[in-house]
Design a protein around this motif. Structure first.
Motif, mmCIF file in Angstrom:
data_model
loop_
_atom_site.group_PDB
_atom_site.id
_atom_site.type_symbol
_atom_site.label_atom_id
_atom_site.label_comp_id
_atom_site.label_asym_id
_atom_site.label_seq_id
_atom_site.Cartn_x
_atom_site.Cartn_y
_atom_site.Cartn_z
ATOM 1 N N PRO A 66 -19.710 27.538 -11.584
ATOM 2 C CA PRO A 66 -21.024 27.880 -11.131
ATOM 3 C C PRO A 66 -22.083 27.614 -12.009
ATOM 4 C CG PRO A 66 -19.327 29.377 -10.362
ATOM 5 C CD PRO A 66 -18.893 28.498 -11.297
ATOM 6 N N PHE A 67 -21.800 27.797 -13.396
ATOM 7 C CA PHE A 67 -23.155 27.799 -14.520
ATOM 8 C C PHE A 67 -23.311 26.306 -14.608
ATOM 9 C CE2 PHE A 67 -19.227 27.676 -17.005
ATOM 10 C CZ PHE A 67 -19.299 26.374 -17.698
ATOM 11 N N GLU A 68 -22.558 25.535 -14.169
ATOM 12 C CA GLU A 68 -22.786 23.946 -14.192
ATOM 13 C C GLU A 68 -23.904 23.550 -13.249
ATOM 14 O OE1 GLU A 68 -19.515 21.037 -15.108
ATOM 15 O OE2 GLU A 68 -18.471 22.643 -14.246
ATOM 16 N N ILE A 69 -24.158 24.483 -12.182
ATOM 17 C CA ILE A 69 -25.203 23.945 -11.231
ATOM 18 C C ILE A 69 -26.024 25.224 -11.371
ATOM 19 C CG2 ILE A 69 -23.973 22.605 -9.662
ATOM 20 C CD1 ILE A 69 -23.439 25.039 -7.907
ATOM 21 N N GLY A 70 -26.268 25.789 -12.385
ATOM 22 C CA GLY A 70 -27.435 26.826 -13.021
ATOM 23 C C GLY A 70 -27.240 28.376 -12.204
ATOM 24 N N LEU A 71 -26.028 28.661 -11.691
ATOM 25 C CA LEU A 71 -25.716 29.918 -11.213
ATOM 26 C C LEU A 71 -25.032 30.751 -11.987
ATOM 27 C CD1 LEU A 71 -24.903 28.605 -7.758
ATOM 28 C CD2 LEU A 71 -26.991 29.493 -8.435
ATOM 29 N N LEU A 72 -25.525 31.834 -12.637
ATOM 30 C CA LEU A 72 -24.873 32.827 -13.146
ATOM 31 C C LEU A 72 -25.222 34.208 -12.603
ATOM 32 C CD1 LEU A 72 -25.550 32.030 -16.927
ATOM 33 C CD2 LEU A 72 -23.378 32.388 -15.605
ATOM 34 N N LYS A 73 -26.060 34.311 -11.502
ATOM 35 C CA LYS A 73 -26.117 35.379 -10.402
ATOM 36 C C LYS A 73 -26.683 34.889 -9.376
ATOM 37 C CE LYS A 73 -31.100 35.928 -12.186
ATOM 38 N NZ LYS A 73 -31.876 36.955 -12.799
ATOM 39 N N ASN A 74 -27.132 35.904 -8.419
ATOM 40 C CA ASN A 74 -27.867 35.496 -7.058
ATOM 41 C C ASN A 74 -28.971 34.657 -7.167
ATOM 42 O OD1 ASN A 74 -25.417 36.083 -5.413
ATOM 43 N ND2 ASN A 74 -26.514 37.980 -4.575
ATOM 44 N N GLU A 75 -28.855 33.530 -7.583
ATOM 45 C CA GLU A 75 -30.498 32.785 -7.782
ATOM 46 C C GLU A 75 -30.256 31.579 -7.319
ATOM 47 O OE1 GLU A 75 -30.587 32.371 -11.935
ATOM 48 O OE2 GLU A 75 -28.326 32.138 -12.038
ATOM 49 N N GLY A 76 -31.448 30.612 -7.399
ATOM 50 C CA GLY A 76 -31.392 29.327 -6.927
ATOM 51 C C GLY A 76 -30.698 28.229 -7.803
ATOM 52 N N LEU A 77 -30.071 27.059 -7.118
ATOM 53 C CA LEU A 77 -29.388 26.295 -7.971
ATOM 54 C C LEU A 77 -30.682 25.382 -8.774
ATOM 55 C CD1 LEU A 77 -27.580 26.984 -5.271
ATOM 56 C CD2 LEU A 77 -26.768 24.418 -5.998
ATOM 57 N N SER A 78 -30.168 25.082 -10.068
ATOM 58 C CA SER A 78 -31.018 24.375 -10.814
ATOM 59 C C SER A 78 -30.586 22.713 -10.809
ATOM 60 C CB SER A 78 -31.008 24.782 -12.452
ATOM 61 O OG SER A 78 -29.732 24.522 -12.839
ATOM 62 N N ARG A 79 -29.346 22.564 -10.267
ATOM 63 C CA ARG A 79 -28.863 21.230 -10.198
ATOM 64 C C ARG A 79 -28.379 20.692 -8.672
ATOM 65 N NH1 ARG A 79 -23.467 19.306 -13.447
ATOM 66 N NH2 ARG A 79 -22.848 17.521 -12.099
ATOM 67 N N GLU A 80 -28.578 19.738 -8.227
ATOM 68 C CA GLU A 80 -27.879 19.402 -6.890
ATOM 69 C C GLU A 80 -26.384 19.227 -7.054
ATOM 70 O OE1 GLU A 80 -29.395 18.749 -4.040
ATOM 71 O OE2 GLU A 80 -31.381 19.512 -4.853
ATOM 72 N N ILE A 81 -25.920 19.580 -5.927
ATOM 73 C CA ILE A 81 -24.522 19.182 -5.669
ATOM 74 C C ILE A 81 -24.190 17.911 -5.405
ATOM 75 C CG2 ILE A 81 -22.522 20.062 -4.485
ATOM 76 C CD1 ILE A 81 -23.588 23.065 -4.168
ATOM 77 N N GLU A 82 -23.682 17.204 -6.306
ATOM 78 C CA GLU A 82 -23.503 15.845 -5.960
ATOM 79 C C GLU A 82 -22.385 15.490 -5.141
ATOM 80 O OE1 GLU A 82 -23.029 13.900 -9.878
ATOM 81 O OE2 GLU A 82 -25.131 14.577 -10.278
ATOM 82 N N ALA A 83 -21.534 16.191 -4.776
ATOM 83 C CA ALA A 83 -20.164 15.951 -4.034
ATOM 84 C C ALA A 83 -19.772 16.893 -3.453
ATOM 85 C CB ALA A 83 -19.025 15.182 -4.781
ATOM 86 N N PRO A 84 -20.613 17.394 -2.497
ATOM 87 C CA PRO A 84 -20.054 18.796 -1.828
ATOM 88 C C PRO A 84 -18.782 18.571 -1.144
ATOM 89 C CG PRO A 84 -22.024 17.933 -0.774
ATOM 90 C CD PRO A 84 -21.724 17.254 -2.025
ATOM 91 N N LEU A 85 -18.071 19.554 -0.730
ATOM 92 C CA LEU A 85 -16.902 19.583 -0.186
ATOM 93 C C LEU A 85 -16.903 19.160 1.461
ATOM 94 C CD1 LEU A 85 -13.628 20.346 0.101
ATOM 95 C CD2 LEU A 85 -14.679 22.914 0.261
ATOM 96 N N PRO A 86 -17.787 19.805 2.058
ATOM 97 C CA PRO A 86 -17.875 19.100 3.542
ATOM 98 C C PRO A 86 -18.368 17.692 3.590
ATOM 99 C CG PRO A 86 -19.173 21.288 3.327
ATOM 100 C CD PRO A 86 -19.070 20.946 1.891
ATOM 101 N N GLU A 87 -19.075 17.403 2.863
ATOM 102 C CA GLU A 87 -19.354 15.751 2.733
ATOM 103 C C GLU A 87 -18.236 14.895 2.373
ATOM 104 O OE1 GLU A 87 -21.044 12.383 3.492
ATOM 105 O OE2 GLU A 87 -21.913 14.182 3.823
ATOM 106 N N LEU A 88 -17.229 15.220 1.414
ATOM 107 C CA LEU A 88 -16.079 14.586 1.063
ATOM 108 C C LEU A 88 -15.113 14.511 2.112
ATOM 109 C CD1 LEU A 88 -15.578 15.326 -2.636
ATOM 110 C CD2 LEU A 88 -16.893 13.722 -1.703
ATOM 111 N N ILE A 89 -15.008 15.796 2.909
ATOM 112 C CA ILE A 89 -14.037 15.836 3.981
ATOM 113 C C ILE A 89 -14.702 15.074 4.866
ATOM 114 C CG2 ILE A 89 -12.840 17.672 5.537
ATOM 115 C CD1 ILE A 89 -12.010 17.758 2.762
ATOM 116 N N ARG A 90 -15.921 15.069 5.438
ATOM 117 C CA ARG A 90 -16.243 14.431 6.611
ATOM 118 C C ARG A 90 -16.092 12.812 6.259
ATOM 119 N NH1 ARG A 90 -22.454 14.833 8.391
ATOM 120 N NH2 ARG A 90 -22.968 13.710 6.370
ATOM 121 N N GLN A 91 -16.165 12.417 5.171
ATOM 122 C CA GLN A 91 -15.988 11.069 4.653
ATOM 123 C C GLN A 91 -14.537 10.693 5.049
ATOM 124 O OE1 GLN A 91 -17.194 10.490 0.719
ATOM 125 N NE2 GLN A 91 -19.270 10.829 1.081
#
Length: 484
Positions: A66-91
């Motif tokens: 989680p810290f790789e996308i800027g999350l250490l608590k309930n807060e907004g992401l500081s980095r886009e998720i480049e390969a989200p699970l639903p998208e990889l599965i949809r592909q």
């Protein structure tokens, strides 16, 4: 070519692993989750790396720490998720659908889901929440906060204003079953996510009286954990409830009884999902993973909530079931993390797990005893003075707290309830843990964890705990107005 397996992820919010029969509980009735355990493999050492809602969920769908996308608590992401699970599965040719609580920001950020049918804990807009629309259509739009009264009543046990068949748990299960039936002839990935048993603890009738408070086991704790000269609990759990020291034993036991009621009410709904898979002839063609985003302290160690590395907060249930492909009724003691679900589902769908992912495919470990996953777990939560980090390996757990540089070492084999901090008896082992942590976080460049060449440390101050008077947001007035 054989059909790809359906993928079903069932997540509960704030579910302690130890309230389930398949994890040894003899009081709380969870026949359907136990049934799922008999159909699959139970992982006994699964953890939420950052045990709070937003980081846990986004770590899972990103496959990253989680810290790789800027999350250490309930807060907004500081980095886009480049390969989200639903998208990889949809592909891989799957229909992808999210049902229930996602806790994404913004709420309808789809991340590759073809469809989202939401019941959020605190919705931002009426039009974003299918469950609220359902309630109004059923004539219950007047019920404000249908998931229980929050704010000052957040941890006060209460009875739901809704009949069981209209509760969010029933809606999430019924909607999940509809999606299964509608997609029975094509491979699907379905993320079914329940709000409960997250507080408020508001079971419907008759679950509110299912567990008598005088028959409920009391919280696990010791008197030294609340004394003024021992700051242990303030640094271990910064989410201690205001006024908890003055709660009566009756109040505490009633709270636990209502939590148990929420769990059994939820279990019934999970049974509906399993029944639907069986009636559609899909149970053997579906890889199911059941888990939670984190646990709930529920009074243990004089604490409530999560945000700590005690077992009841950070350890989560994890059941992996694929009848006919994986063993049934077996257990595994290998370490697992929520982002392992990412790697497991991507692999099962026929995709390639991105090199950047920190997840491990659990299918080999589930399929064969002794197959390794990882030797240790690094975990972290909080910012500034509230930053804390855990190293979990073998039989040990080491926790470092930025507030005062305090540290804890528990031998979980000898002391599973975590009452005996043995850090003073093992200074060299603690030093080795700190060195491993410094090397690990230096490799990622996590500034929150480091101060020059050492782990970050702040002069110890008395922590003023936040509690139920201000710990949870009220529902937005715009949503309330739209419901009426």
């Amino acid at each position: 070519m054989s059909r790809k397996p359906n993928l079903l992820l069932i997540m509960c919010d704030q579910l302690r692993y130890d309230v389930l029969g398949c994890y040894g509980n003899e009081l709380v009735q969870t026949p359907n989750i136990d049934r799922l355990a008999r159909m699959g493999v139970v992982f006994d050492q699964a953890y939420s790396q950052t045990p709070v809602c937003v980081p846990a969920r986004h770590g899972l769908i990103s496959g990253l720490n989680p810290f790789e996308i800027g999350l250490l608590k309930n807060e907004g992401l500081s980095r886009e998720i480049e390969a989200p699970l639903p998208e990889l599965i949809r592909q891989q040719g799957y229909h992808t659908c999210a049902v229930g609580k996602m806790h994404f920001h913004p709420a309808r950020r789809h991340y590759g889901f073809n469809r989202m049918l939401l019941s959020e804990e605190v919705p931002s807009h009426f039009d974003d929440d299918e469950y609220l629309q359902f309630l109004r259509a059923q004539g219950y739009g007047h019920v404000i906060e249908p998931h229980g009264k929050r704010s000052e009543l957040y941890y006060v046990p209460q009875i739901s204003e809704l009949p069981e068949h209209l509760h969010t748990s029933a809606w999430t299960a019924d909607t999940t079953c509809d999606v299964i039936r509608q997609n029975r002839n094509r491979p699907f990935f379905l993320f079914s996510s329940f709000i409960k048993p997250h507080p408020p603890f508001d079971p419907c009738v008759p679950y509110d009286t299912m567990y008598a408070p005088d028959q409920v086991p009391p919280p696990k704790r010791r008197e030294h954990e609340r004394t003024s000269d021992d700051a242990w609990i303030d640094v271990m759990n910064d989410y201690k409830v205001n006024g908890i020291d003055s709660l009566s034993r009756e109040d505490e036991l009633k709270m636990r009884a209502y939590y148990y009621g929420c769990v059994t009410q939820l279990d019934k709904q999970i049974g509906k999902i399993l029944d639907t898979l069986e009636s559609c002839g899909l149970i053997d063609d579906t890889l199911i993973v059941f888990t939670a985003d984190h646990g709930e302290m529920l009074g243990d160690h004089y604490s409530y909530g999560k945000r700590t590395y005690y077992e009841m907060s950070a350890k989560v249930p994890m059941i992996v079931s694929w009848p006919g492909t994986l063993p049934e009724g077996e257990r595994r003691d290998q370490f697992a993390l929520l982002q392992d679900i990412y790697a497991t589902f991507v692999s099962a769908a026929g995709g390639k797990v991105p090199d950047a992912s920190s997840g491990v495919d659990l299918l080999p470990a589930a399929g064969r005893r002794g197959q390794p996953t990882r030797e240790k777990i690094f975990a972290e939560i909080g910012r500034g003075r509230l930053f804390k980090t855990m190293l979990r390996w073998d039989r040990y757990k080491y926790i470092y707290h930025a507030n005062g540089g305090k540290e804890n070492l528990f031998d979980l084999l000898a002391d599973p309830d975590e009452f005996n901090d043995v850090s003073a008896q093992h200074p060299e082992l603690c030093r080795e843990c700190r060195e491993q942590m410094k090397a690990y976080y230096s490799g990622y460049g996590l500034d929150e964890a480091l101060d020059g060449g050492r782990l970050v440390r702040y002069d110890e101050t008395e922590h003023v705990p936040r509690g139920y008077l201000d710990q949870s947001p009220k529902w937005p007035s715009t949503v309330i107005a739209e419901m009426e």
